[in-house]
Enzyme design. Structure first.
Site, PDB file in Angstrom:
ATOM      1  N   ASN A 122       0.809  -1.219   0.000  1.00 30.54           N
ATOM      2  CA  ASN A 122       0.000   0.000   0.000  1.00 30.54           C
ATOM      3  C   ASN A 122       0.842   1.269   0.000  1.00 30.54           C
ATOM      4  OD1 ASN A 122      -1.605  -2.114   2.067  1.00 30.54           O
ATOM      5  ND2 ASN A 122      -2.774  -1.279   0.340  1.00 30.54           N
ATOM      6  N   ILE A 153       1.252   6.963   0.029  1.00 29.90           N
ATOM      7  CA  ILE A 153       0.569   6.045   0.928  1.00 29.90           C
ATOM      8  C   ILE A 153      -0.886   5.908   0.499  1.00 29.90           C
ATOM      9  CG2 ILE A 153      -0.013   5.575   3.338  1.00 29.90           C
ATOM     10  CD1 ILE A 153       2.184   7.673   4.064  1.00 29.90           C
ATOM     11  N   CYS A 154      -1.333   4.671   0.444  1.00 29.79           N
ATOM     12  CA  CYS A 154      -2.749   4.440   0.147  1.00 29.79           C
ATOM     13  C   CYS A 154      -3.449   4.099   1.457  1.00 29.79           C
ATOM     14  CB  CYS A 154      -2.911   3.305  -0.849  1.00 29.79           C
ATOM     15  SG  CYS A 154      -4.630   2.925  -1.233  1.00 29.79           S
ATOM     16  N   LEU A 155      -4.030   5.098   2.018  1.00 26.19           N
ATOM     17  CA  LEU A 155      -4.690   4.897   3.308  1.00 26.19           C
ATOM     18  C   LEU A 155      -5.930   5.775   3.339  1.00 26.19           C
ATOM     19  CD1 LEU A 155      -4.504   3.557   6.099  1.00 26.19           C
ATOM     20  CD2 LEU A 155      -3.162   5.501   6.864  1.00 26.19           C
ATOM     21  N   GLN A 210      -1.368   0.132  -3.586  1.00 26.81           N
ATOM     22  CA  GLN A 210      -0.790   1.342  -4.160  1.00 26.81           C
ATOM     23  C   GLN A 210       0.307   0.923  -5.150  1.00 26.81           C
ATOM     24  OE1 GLN A 210      -1.511   4.592  -3.495  1.00 26.81           O
ATOM     25  NE2 GLN A 210       0.115   5.399  -4.806  1.00 26.81           N
TER      26      GLN A 210
END
Lengths: 473, 195
Positions: free
Chosen positions: B80, B88-90, B123
């Site tokens: 991610n 960052i994929c959050l 990600q």
């Protein structure tokens, strides 16, 4: 409050009376007022269905002139006022005495007998109320503007006072001689005030037992509490979630709340003021200040605590309020359009003052401020000259002198009808009726949305919505 | 306009609990609080254990009503997190941001992300593919990246020089080699060994 109003009204009224308008003339005007009052009262009473027995009895009494009803009413009143009478009789004795004798012989009247006999207990409260209102007739006009007293911060006390007025008027309409007596009491009282302006000592000694007595509004659990009063215990039985929802700011019945409001806003880290702490916009219990709430509403409108959308109604309704204010017309059981978003603003009633209601057009309509802050401690919003001291009789309660020298109610006085209570009723879906005292059926309630903004309201209320006054906490 | 009062308070709050959480936030420069650097320790029991990861934080004007922009400046091998850019994929840094969150809680979430990758919502597709297909390789690669990038950057250059000197390299050469490889101890050692 009564004693205050009498005592304080005495000084300006002394000046007023010193012009020597004449006792008879006063008696006549008072009688005239009383008649108008009766007519109006009968109009109200005949309007719509009267909810409770007590009122029905009264109505019957008015319409039919049934003496038995009258008597039972008197008894009822005697019972319900039982606690007060101890304190009151003495007071009324002297009033009546001063009525029967000349006003100057005031001091001699203390031990005078009760001439009015059985009727007396029935009329005790009424004559006393007319006493105080009589005092205000002369006093409040000159005094009102400069008085800072939080006069109408107790909503229920208002109700009580109105209920008392009702009874008074019923009796007046039924028994003309008594009415005469009462109206004369008014005049006597005014005369008394006039005298006491010069010689204030007896006035004070007379009113002391009054204020010491239990002449305040009924407690919610009072056995003698008239049925016509709003049932505050209804809120007690609210489910827990609702209680949490509406927080605990200063209202005792909600104070067993586990959630303690944070001292600062979790969003902006600014300290929460009283309005903020009583503001609970989301069921999840997440609190924040009104600034941040507004900001969030402007953007995605989701509660930071649970990410659920806020109640959109608040926004929509705010949007519908062009100048930030809106006038609602309240019927007896009016469904007032509001929500917590608005409810943390301020209610300002623009209404004919009780005087206008009672005495007709000769009294100028005034702005009445109904419980505003969630915490019934005196704030700058309280009694900002709106409803003058004694403008409406409010039974004396424990009061203290607040920070700015104002007299204010004790913190946590449960009988204050705050915006929160109103909002609670309306937004919890428990009821969309806003309880109002009978006499306030025609009140126009102006909801002022937003907090630290000034709103161009009508002329009467502009003075109390100055931003600096509003944001002081 | 950024609520700098809040940022200041957040920094103070975060500074109080560095020992507990290991999470630090510091302004990148003294001039502004809009650009910050956060550091999070790699979660124990993961291939990131022992590493210290730096995250560049840029506060948007709408902060805290808009999420802070966060991006790893330390290279991380994680489904991610972009292995190239450090993006960052959050969700809480995007649509699930709440003003009630703080920099510290956001960094804690990033730390939690390190221990709980979401390969289904990647990600970095390459890393995610590896994670799903060949977990062991993923683990070793992640550990290697942690050793390589997340450990060296935490030490001072003098410490690394000292270490190389202890290995028998002359100090001046060790220093220049370290500088040429950007402070990476292992690369410098390789370079020194190779020639």
């Amino acid at each position: 409050m009564i004693s205050d109003s009498v005592a304080n009204a005495s000084i300006p009224s002394a000046a007023y009376n010193s012009k020597d308008l004449g006792k008879k003339k006063r008696a006549r005007t008072a009688k005239l007022k009383q008649c108008k009052l009766d007519v109006r009262r009968e109009q109200w009473l005949s309007q719509g269905a009267v909810k409770n027995k007590c009122c029905k009895e009264e109505t019957n009494g008015v319409r039919t002139g049934n003496k038995e009803n009258n008597r039972s009413l008197g008894n009822l009143e005697a019972r319900s006022r039982g606690g007060e009478n101890d304190g009151l009789i003495h007071h009324n004795d002297s009033d009546l005495e001063s009525l029967s004798s000349s006003p100057t012989s005031l001091n001699s009247g203390v031990l005078g007998g009760n001439d009015s006999g059985t009727n007396f207990t029935g009329s005790s409260s009424s004559s006393s109320s007319s006493t105080s209102s009589g005092g205000c007739c002369s006093g409040s006009i000159t005094e009102e503007e400069e008085e800072d007293d939080g006069c109408l911060d107790d909503w229920e006390a208002v109700a009580d006072a109105l209920a008392a007025n009702d009874k008074q008027e019923n009796q007046c309409s039924e028994s003309p001689p008594e009415r005469e007596q009462i109206s004369e009491t008014v005049s006597a009282c005014q005369a008394t005030n006039g005298v006491s302006g010069g010689n204030s000592k007896p006035e004070f000694t007379r009113t002391e037992p009054r204020s010491a007595g239990n002449s305040r509004a009924w407690r919610p659990d009072d056995a003698f509490r008239p049925q016509s009063l709003p049932n505050l215990s209804k809120q007690l039985s609210l489910p827990n979630s609702d209680r949490q929802h509406y927080g605990c700011g200063g209202v005792p019945w909600a104070c067993n709340n586990i959630m303690v409001p944070p001292s600062s806003c979790p969003i902006c880290y600014e300290d929460l003021d009283l309005t903020d702490t009583s503001f609970l916009p989301c069921l999840c219990g997440f609190r924040l200040c009104l600034f941040c709430h507004k900001r969030i509403l402007d953007e995605d409108g989701r509660c930071p605590g649970c990410r659920k959308p806020y109640e959109r109604n608040a926004v929509e309704r705010e949007a519908r309020v062009p100048g930030g204010s809106l006038t609602f017309r309240l019927a007896r059981s009016c469904s007032m359009i509001t929500s917590m978003g608005l409810a943390c603003g301020f209610i300002t009633t623009w209404a004919p003052s009780p005087y206008k209601l009672a005495f007709g057009d000769e009294f100028y309509p005034r702005v009445i401020t109904i419980g505003i802050r969630a915490c019934p401690i005196s704030g700058p919003r309280y009694g900002r000259g709106d409803l003058g001291r004694g403008d409406l009789e409010r039974p004396e309660g424990p009061s203290r002198v607040g920070r700015h020298g104002r007299r204010c109610r004790k913190r946590g006085d449960s009988r204050l009808w705050t915006m929160k209570d109103i909002g609670k009723q309306l937004t919890a879906g428990l009821s969309n009726e806003l309880w109002l005292p009978k006499a306030y059926q025609d009140i126009q309630v102006m909801l002022v949305s937003g907090r630290r903004e000034s709103h161009a309201l009508n002329d009467h209320s502009r003075e109390i919505t100055k931003p600096d006054q509003v944001c002081q906490g | 306009m950024i609520d700098f009062a809040r940022v200041q308070k957040e920094l103070q709050e975060c500074g109080k609990d560095v020992e507990g959480s290991g999470i630090r936030v510091a302004p990148k420069s003294d001039a502004t609080l809009a650009r910050l650097v956060g550091t999070i320790p790699g979660p124990i029991g993961t291939p990131y254990e022992g590493g210290v990861f730096q995250i560049d934080i840029t506060l948007p004007d709408g902060y805290p009503f808009e999420p802070p922009k966060m991006q790893f400046s330390t290279k991380v091998w994680h489904p991610n997190i972009s292995s190239q850019s450090g993006a960052i994929c959050l969700d809480i840094l995007k649509d699930q941001w709440s003003p009630a969150l703080t920099l510290k809680t956001a960094l804690l979430s990033v730390q939690a992300l390190l221990s709980a990758p979401e390969p289904d919502d990647p990600q970095d597709a390459v890393v995610a593919k590896q994670y799903l297909k060949d977990y062991q390789t993923f683990i070793s690669t992640a550990r290697y990246w942690t050793e390589t990038f997340a450990k060296t950057s935490s030490r001072g250059i003098e410490e690394k020089v000292q270490k190389l000197v202890e290995m028998g390299f002359p100090e001046a050469q060790a220093r220049t080699t370290l500088e040429s490889v950007g402070g990476d101890e292992n690369l410098a050692l390789e370079k020194l060994c190779s020639g």
